[in-house]
Design a protein around this motif. Structure first.
Motif, PDB file in Angstrom:
ATOM      1  N   PRO A 124       0.809  -1.212   0.000  1.00  0.00           N
ATOM      2  CA  PRO A 124       0.000   0.000   0.000  1.00  0.00           C
ATOM      3  C   PRO A 124       0.849   1.271   0.000  1.00  0.00           C
ATOM      4  O   PRO A 124       1.967   1.275   0.515  1.00  0.00           O
ATOM      5  CB  PRO A 124      -0.809  -0.112   1.292  1.00  0.00           C
ATOM      6  CG  PRO A 124       0.015  -0.974   2.184  1.00  0.00           C
ATOM      7  CD  PRO A 124       0.734  -1.931   1.270  1.00  0.00           C
ATOM      8  N   CYS A 125       0.314   2.312  -0.598  1.00  0.00           N
ATOM      9  CA  CYS A 125       0.925   3.644  -0.576  1.00  0.00           C
ATOM     10  C   CYS A 125       0.049   4.543   0.287  1.00  0.00           C
ATOM     11  O   CYS A 125      -1.177   4.500   0.180  1.00  0.00           O
ATOM     12  CB  CYS A 125       0.970   4.256  -1.974  1.00  0.00           C
ATOM     13  SG  CYS A 125       2.296   3.663  -2.993  1.00  0.00           S
ATOM     14  N   TYR A 126       0.682   5.345   1.108  1.00  0.00           N
ATOM     15  CA  TYR A 126      -0.034   6.274   1.971  1.00  0.00           C
ATOM     16  C   TYR A 126       0.467   7.682   1.726  1.00  0.00           C
ATOM     17  O   TYR A 126       1.609   7.888   1.339  1.00  0.00           O
ATOM     18  CB  TYR A 126       0.170   5.911   3.443  1.00  0.00           C
ATOM     19  CG  TYR A 126      -0.481   4.615   3.832  1.00  0.00           C
ATOM     20  CD1 TYR A 126      -1.806   4.589   4.237  1.00  0.00           C
ATOM     21  CD2 TYR A 126       0.218   3.422   3.778  1.00  0.00           C
ATOM     22  CE1 TYR A 126      -2.415   3.393   4.593  1.00  0.00           C
ATOM     23  CE2 TYR A 126      -0.384   2.223   4.131  1.00  0.00           C
ATOM     24  CZ  TYR A 126      -1.703   2.217   4.544  1.00  0.00           C
ATOM     25  OH  TYR A 126      -2.308   1.041   4.890  1.00  0.00           O
ATOM     26  N   LEU A 127      -0.398   8.649   1.990  1.00  0.00           N
ATOM     27  CA  LEU A 127      -0.058  10.055   1.836  1.00  0.00           C
ATOM     28  C   LEU A 127      -0.312  10.769   3.150  1.00  0.00           C
ATOM     29  O   LEU A 127      -1.391  10.665   3.729  1.00  0.00           O
ATOM     30  CB  LEU A 127      -0.919  10.692   0.736  1.00  0.00           C
ATOM     31  CG  LEU A 127      -0.794  12.205   0.578  1.00  0.00           C
ATOM     32  CD1 LEU A 127       0.611  12.586   0.137  1.00  0.00           C
ATOM     33  CD2 LEU A 127      -1.830  12.701  -0.429  1.00  0.00           C
ATOM     34  N   SER A 128       0.686  11.489   3.614  1.00  0.00           N
ATOM     35  CA  SER A 128       0.547  12.345   4.783  1.00  0.00           C
ATOM     36  C   SER A 128       0.672  13.768   4.258  1.00  0.00           C
ATOM     37  O   SER A 128       1.672  14.118   3.628  1.00  0.00           O
ATOM     38  CB  SER A 128       1.660  12.036   5.782  1.00  0.00           C
ATOM     39  OG  SER A 128       1.587  12.905   6.876  1.00  0.00           O
ATOM     40  N   THR A 129      -0.349  14.590   4.481  1.00  0.00           N
ATOM     41  CA  THR A 129      -0.363  15.918   3.898  1.00  0.00           C
ATOM     42  C   THR A 129      -0.926  16.947   4.870  1.00  0.00           C
ATOM     43  O   THR A 129      -1.592  16.588   5.837  1.00  0.00           O
ATOM     44  CB  THR A 129      -1.181  15.935   2.583  1.00  0.00           C
ATOM     45  OG1 THR A 129      -1.126  17.228   2.007  1.00  0.00           O
ATOM     46  CG2 THR A 129      -2.626  15.560   2.829  1.00  0.00           C
ATOM     47  N   ASP A 130      -0.658  18.205   4.573  1.00  0.00           N
ATOM     48  CA  ASP A 130      -1.176  19.299   5.399  1.00  0.00           C
ATOM     49  C   ASP A 130      -2.573  19.728   4.976  1.00  0.00           C
ATOM     50  O   ASP A 130      -3.195  20.529   5.647  1.00  0.00           O
ATOM     51  CB  ASP A 130      -0.246  20.511   5.331  1.00  0.00           C
ATOM     52  CG  ASP A 130       1.075  20.244   6.036  1.00  0.00           C
ATOM     53  OD1 ASP A 130       1.085  19.400   6.945  1.00  0.00           O
ATOM     54  OD2 ASP A 130       2.081  20.870   5.672  1.00  0.00           O
ATOM     55  N   GLY A 131      -3.066  19.240   3.847  1.00  0.00           N
ATOM     56  CA  GLY A 131      -4.387  19.656   3.402  1.00  0.00           C
ATOM     57  C   GLY A 131      -4.929  18.786   2.291  1.00  0.00           C
ATOM     58  O   GLY A 131      -4.175  18.131   1.575  1.00  0.00           O
ATOM     59  N   PRO A 132      -6.253  18.781   2.145  1.00  0.00           N
ATOM     60  CA  PRO A 132      -6.876  17.948   1.117  1.00  0.00           C
ATOM     61  C   PRO A 132      -6.718  18.502  -0.297  1.00  0.00           C
ATOM     62  O   PRO A 132      -7.102  17.847  -1.250  1.00  0.00           O
ATOM     63  CB  PRO A 132      -8.347  17.929   1.540  1.00  0.00           C
ATOM     64  CG  PRO A 132      -8.528  19.215   2.258  1.00  0.00           C
ATOM     65  CD  PRO A 132      -7.233  19.487   2.956  1.00  0.00           C
ATOM     66  N   ASP A 133      -6.139  19.685  -0.428  1.00  0.00           N
ATOM     67  CA  ASP A 133      -5.986  20.290  -1.749  1.00  0.00           C
ATOM     68  C   ASP A 133      -4.557  20.220  -2.269  1.00  0.00           C
ATOM     69  O   ASP A 133      -4.222  20.884  -3.251  1.00  0.00           O
ATOM     70  CB  ASP A 133      -6.460  21.743  -1.708  1.00  0.00           C
ATOM     71  CG  ASP A 133      -7.937  21.849  -1.376  1.00  0.00           C
ATOM     72  OD1 ASP A 133      -8.719  21.015  -1.877  1.00  0.00           O
ATOM     73  OD2 ASP A 133      -8.316  22.750  -0.608  1.00  0.00           O
TER      74      ASP A 133
END
Length: 119
Positions: free
Chosen positions: A19-28
């Protein structure tokens, strides 16, 4: 990450199939928008595949190789849809008590606290 949400399960996998995961500061963010686009395309492809699948009585008249192709496509589509469902479920915020929604810049949000609500 935004609003204390867990890493987002992306609709694609690593080269080893993990699996690949994304950690981000915002949904945009660029990758969030790309993941949203890929999810939309996968859901549309699954819907098209279902529309193209003959109903049970008509299947007897379809070439067995064509049925196998459809079954394989349906299996892949189901895997993608389940991955999207898990990803979206993991990103559901704790429910707020306001129970009123509205659109905020194209996204569903709580009318009172303006938290994004994933549907």
């Amino acid at each position: 990450m935004f609003e204390g949400s867990p890493p987002r399960l992306l609709p694609w996998t690593r080269p080893d199939g993990g699996p690949c995961y994304l950690s981000t500061d915002g949904p945009d963010s660029h990758l969030s928008v790309l993941a949203d686009t890929v999810e939309s395309e996968l859901l549309a492809a699954a819907e098209t595949l279902l529309d193209d699948t003959p109903p049970p009585p008509a299947r007897a008249a379809v070439d067995p190789q064509e049925l196998w192709r459809l079954a394989t496509g349906l299996r892949e589509a189901l895997r993608a849809v389940l991955r999207i469902a898990v990803s979206r479920g993991d990103r559901l915020p704790e429910p707020c008590d306001h129970a009123e929604t509205r659109l905020c810049e194209g996204r569903t949000c709580c009318r009172a606290c303006r938290r994004q609500i994933y549907l």
